[in-house]
Write an enzyme that holds these catalytic residues in place. Structure first.
Site, PDB file in Angstrom:
ATOM      1  N   HIS A  56      51.370  -4.390  -8.711  1.00 53.20           N
ATOM      2  CA  HIS A  56      51.638  -4.721 -10.108  1.00 53.20           C
ATOM      3  C   HIS A  56      53.067  -4.266 -10.390  1.00 53.20           C
ATOM      4  O   HIS A  56      53.525  -3.276  -9.804  1.00 53.20           O
ATOM      5  CB  HIS A  56      50.760  -3.929 -11.067  1.00 53.20           C
ATOM      6  N   ASP A  59      53.134  -0.563 -10.919  1.00 52.46           N
ATOM      7  CA  ASP A  59      52.848   0.314  -9.775  1.00 52.46           C
ATOM      8  C   ASP A  59      54.158   0.758  -9.135  1.00 52.46           C
ATOM      9  O   ASP A  59      54.248   1.833  -8.546  1.00 52.46           O
ATOM     10  CB  ASP A  59      52.069  -0.410  -8.663  1.00 52.46           C
ATOM     11  N   MET A  90      52.157 -10.859  -2.407  1.00 50.69           N
ATOM     12  CA  MET A  90      51.708 -11.127  -3.783  1.00 50.69           C
ATOM     13  C   MET A  90      52.209 -10.032  -4.722  1.00 50.69           C
ATOM     14  O   MET A  90      52.209  -8.864  -4.355  1.00 50.69           O
ATOM     15  CB  MET A  90      50.175 -11.174  -3.795  1.00 50.69           C
ATOM     16  N   GLU A 183      42.718 -14.761 -11.596  1.00 52.88           N
ATOM     17  CA  GLU A 183      41.598 -13.898 -11.152  1.00 52.88           C
ATOM     18  C   GLU A 183      40.628 -13.702 -12.315  1.00 52.88           C
ATOM     19  O   GLU A 183      41.021 -13.275 -13.397  1.00 52.88           O
ATOM     20  CB  GLU A 183      42.156 -12.549 -10.681  1.00 52.88           C
ATOM     21  N   LYS A 185      37.066 -12.083 -14.112  1.00 53.39           N
ATOM     22  CA  LYS A 185      36.208 -10.885 -14.131  1.00 53.39           C
ATOM     23  C   LYS A 185      35.351 -10.975 -15.390  1.00 53.39           C
ATOM     24  O   LYS A 185      35.876 -11.330 -16.452  1.00 53.39           O
ATOM     25  CB  LYS A 185      37.088  -9.635 -14.158  1.00 53.39           C
ATOM     26  N   GLU A 219      37.415 -12.379  -6.675  1.00 53.13           N
ATOM     27  CA  GLU A 219      37.182 -11.007  -6.191  1.00 53.13           C
ATOM     28  C   GLU A 219      35.681 -10.784  -6.010  1.00 53.13           C
ATOM     29  O   GLU A 219      34.885 -11.083  -6.900  1.00 53.13           O
ATOM     30  CB  GLU A 219      37.745  -9.978  -7.170  1.00 53.13           C
ATOM     31  N   HIS A 222      33.903  -8.772  -8.703  1.00 52.84           N
ATOM     32  CA  HIS A 222      33.836  -9.416 -10.011  1.00 52.84           C
ATOM     33  C   HIS A 222      32.740 -10.473 -10.067  1.00 52.84           C
ATOM     34  O   HIS A 222      32.010 -10.560 -11.058  1.00 52.84           O
ATOM     35  CB  HIS A 222      35.182 -10.039 -10.366  1.00 52.84           C
ATOM     36  N   ASP A 247      40.413 -11.368  -3.163  1.00 54.79           N
ATOM     37  CA  ASP A 247      40.296  -9.915  -3.311  1.00 54.79           C
ATOM     38  C   ASP A 247      38.968  -9.471  -2.705  1.00 54.79           C
ATOM     39  O   ASP A 247      37.892  -9.701  -3.269  1.00 54.79           O
ATOM     40  CB  ASP A 247      40.353  -9.512  -4.799  1.00 54.79           C
ATOM     41  N   ASP A 257      32.871  -2.309 -12.701  1.00 57.76           N
ATOM     42  CA  ASP A 257      33.596  -2.624 -11.475  1.00 57.76           C
ATOM     43  C   ASP A 257      33.675  -1.406 -10.543  1.00 57.76           C
ATOM     44  O   ASP A 257      34.164  -0.353 -10.936  1.00 57.76           O
ATOM     45  CB  ASP A 257      35.016  -2.995 -11.943  1.00 57.76           C
ATOM     46  N   ASP A 259      34.645  -1.654  -6.918  1.00 66.34           N
ATOM     47  CA  ASP A 259      35.759  -1.782  -5.952  1.00 66.34           C
ATOM     48  C   ASP A 259      35.550  -0.952  -4.687  1.00 66.34           C
ATOM     49  O   ASP A 259      36.486  -0.296  -4.197  1.00 66.34           O
ATOM     50  CB  ASP A 259      37.102  -1.380  -6.595  1.00 66.34           C
ATOM     51  N   ASP A 289      41.180  -5.356  -2.406  1.00 64.55           N
ATOM     52  CA  ASP A 289      41.366  -4.767  -3.731  1.00 64.55           C
ATOM     53  C   ASP A 289      40.233  -3.760  -3.928  1.00 64.55           C
ATOM     54  O   ASP A 289      39.302  -3.995  -4.688  1.00 64.55           O
ATOM     55  CB  ASP A 289      41.340  -5.851  -4.817  1.00 64.55           C
TER      56      ASP A 289
HETATM   57  C1  GCO Z   1      40.495  -4.912 -11.467  1.00 68.08           C
HETATM   58  C2  GCO Z   1      41.232  -6.038 -10.874  1.00 68.08           C
HETATM   59  C3  GCO Z   1      42.590  -5.682 -10.494  1.00 68.08           C
HETATM   60  C4  GCO Z   1      43.377  -6.918 -10.222  1.00 68.08           C
HETATM   61  C5  GCO Z   1      44.783  -6.654 -10.299  1.00 68.08           C
HETATM   62  C6  GCO Z   1      45.576  -7.911 -10.121  1.00 68.08           C
HETATM   63  O1  GCO Z   1      39.305  -5.040 -11.556  1.00 68.08           O
HETATM   64  O2  GCO Z   1      41.101  -3.928 -11.884  1.00 68.08           O
HETATM   65  O3  GCO Z   1      40.541  -6.483  -9.748  1.00 68.08           O
HETATM   66  O4  GCO Z   1      42.572  -4.796  -9.426  1.00 68.08           O
HETATM   67  O5  GCO Z   1      43.066  -7.497  -9.002  1.00 68.08           O
HETATM   68  O6  GCO Z   1      45.057  -6.070 -11.514  1.00 68.08           O
HETATM   69  O7  GCO Z   1      46.131  -8.307 -11.279  1.00 68.08           O
HETATM   70 MN    MN Z   2      41.185  -7.784  -8.103  1.00 68.74          MN
HETATM   71 MN    MN Z   3      38.245  -5.362  -9.520  1.00 71.95          MN
END
Ligand code: GCO
Ligand code: MN
Ligand code: MN
Length: 387
Positions: A56, A59, A90, A183, A185, A219, A222, A247, A257, A259, A289
């Site tokens: 990002h 980041d 990316m 993306e 979610k 993702e 998600h 992702d 979420d 991850d 991700d």
């Molecule tokens: C999340 C998202 C992020 C995105 C990222 C890309 O759930 O926080 O998956 O990790 O992938 O912000 O814009």
């Molecule tokens: Mn993501």
């Molecule tokens: Mn995520």
């Protein structure tokens, strides 16, 4: 003997700075790991065999940095990436962390917030262009509502469309080849987000001014949060020619979420996803991700977590290849209709309709034979289990 599950550059494994760099903090607890410089993260990713690093804007370049600081930081990072033999496939924009986005970004009610979001997104596209990233991910983490009382979703979606169209026009005006991957979610974790699944995104793209510039970044966590099959979402994206990025992580059912490390949960979906990606010829980034458990230290993050994501992918890819060449398994899949589904349905014509009307379906309707999916699924499970 060389490790058959070690990463090679052609595997195109990438990690976000925010993933291995995640410090283990959550809504209930402070971080458990110290901050690590982006350049150090790049070195460590090279050691585990990653091909790319994504980021990002914030980041890398702390929010509020001056233009001179921004230029210095991006140049230094680019050197570190090249020095480590990696690439930046990316970049993305953080339109969710700052308080200014508390009511959304591209769909915020306040037009000034929307203009600020566009300015930030354009600057993030510029960072990507400078670092050679061909893909820009757009994740609308605040594009939604906690209460719908004061929102008409139709109006919000119009603003969303205008915002994404603006970004596409910017890319075109700069002569960039950047492709934008949306993306989805479903929630974050309290609110309802607009365009909550990959399927919603695929329709939205068709309403935009330059649909050819846009694809999706599904993702795994998600889609699972919405109770959906990730492999089916990836399948629809591939079928539509819109899988620009993916992702990979894992998630234990519909909840906030998580991850988790890729392959840590729902092995069956992970297997089906890897099998699909490998069979499809998808040649984009295989992006993790995910983030390590809060309990881990900085050594675990790379030695166990990042390597684990890579190993699970490669192990499942090897399993998938063996699955598709195993005669007994293929016979069981064909018995359950795998090859039969490849036979096209006839197109309409009055003659075809006439033939269908005249067709004798008596035997079909009387047929009580099963379709044998249990046997095929059981073989898949045994195959995954190594039997
Ligand atoms: C999340 C998202 C992020 C995105 C990222 C890309 O759930 O926080 O998956 O990790 O992938 O912000 O814009
Ligand atoms: Mn993501
Ligand atoms: Mn995520």
């Amino acid at each position: 003997m060389s490790d058959p599950y070690a990463a090679a550059p052609e595997d195109r494994f990438s990690f976000g700075l925010w993933t291995v760099g995640h410090r283990g903090g959550d809504p209930f607890g402070l971080p458990t790991r110290p901050p690590v410089e982006p350049e150090t993260i790049v070195e460590r990713l090279a050691e585990v065999g990653a091909w790319g690093v994504s980021l990002h804007d914030d980041d890398l370049v702390p929010f509020g940095s001056s233009p001179a600081e921004r230029d210095r930081i991006v140049a230094r990072f680019g050197e570190a990436v090249r020095g480590a033999g990696l690439c930046v496939p990316m970049t993305t924009v953080d339109l969710f962390r700052q308080p200014v986005f508390k009511d959304g970004a591209l769909t915020a009610a306040d037009p000034a917030v929307r203009r600020f979001a566009l300015r930030k997104a354009v600057a993030a596209i510029d960072i990507g262009a400078e670092l050679g990233a061909g893909i820009f991910v757009l994740w609308g983490g605040r594009e939604g509502v906690e209460s719908g009382a004061a929102r008409d979703p139709r109006v919000a979606l119009e603003r969303y469309r205008e915002g994404v169209d603006f970004l596409c026009e910017y890319v075109r005006s700069q002569g960039l080849a950047t492709r934008i991957a949306l993306e989805a979610k479903p929630n974050e974790p309290r609110a309802h987000i607009y365009l909550p699944t990959t399927g919603h995104m695929l329709h939205f793209i068709e309403t935009l001014a330059h649909p050819e510039m846009l694809g999706v970044n599904p993702e795994m966590a998600h889609e699972s949060m919405a109770g959906l099959s990730f492999s089916q979402s990836v399948g629809q994206a591939l079928w539509a020619g819109k899988l620009f990025h993916v992702d990979l992580n894992s998630q234990n059912g519909p909840r906030f979420d998580q991850d988790f490390r890729f392959g840590a949960e729902d092995l069956k979906e992970a297997f089906l996803t890897v099998r699909l990606l490998e069979r499809s010829g998808y040649d984009g980034p295989r992006h993790f991700d995910a983030r390590a458990y809060r309990s881990e230290d900085d050594i675990d993050v790379y030695a166990a977590f990042a390597r684990g994501c890579i190993r699970n992918y490669k192990i499942l890819a090897a399993k998938a290849a063996a699955f598709d060449t195993n005669e007994a398994i293929q016979a069981a899949c064909d018995k359950a209709g795998a090859a039969q589904l490849s036979e096209p349905t006839p197109g309409f014509s009055p003659e075809v309709l006439e033939a269908i009307r005249d067709e004798d379906f008596t035997a079909l309707l009387a047929n009580t034979e099963g379709r044998h999916h249990e046997a095929a699924d059981q073989l898949m499970i045994e195959h995954i289990l190594g039997i």
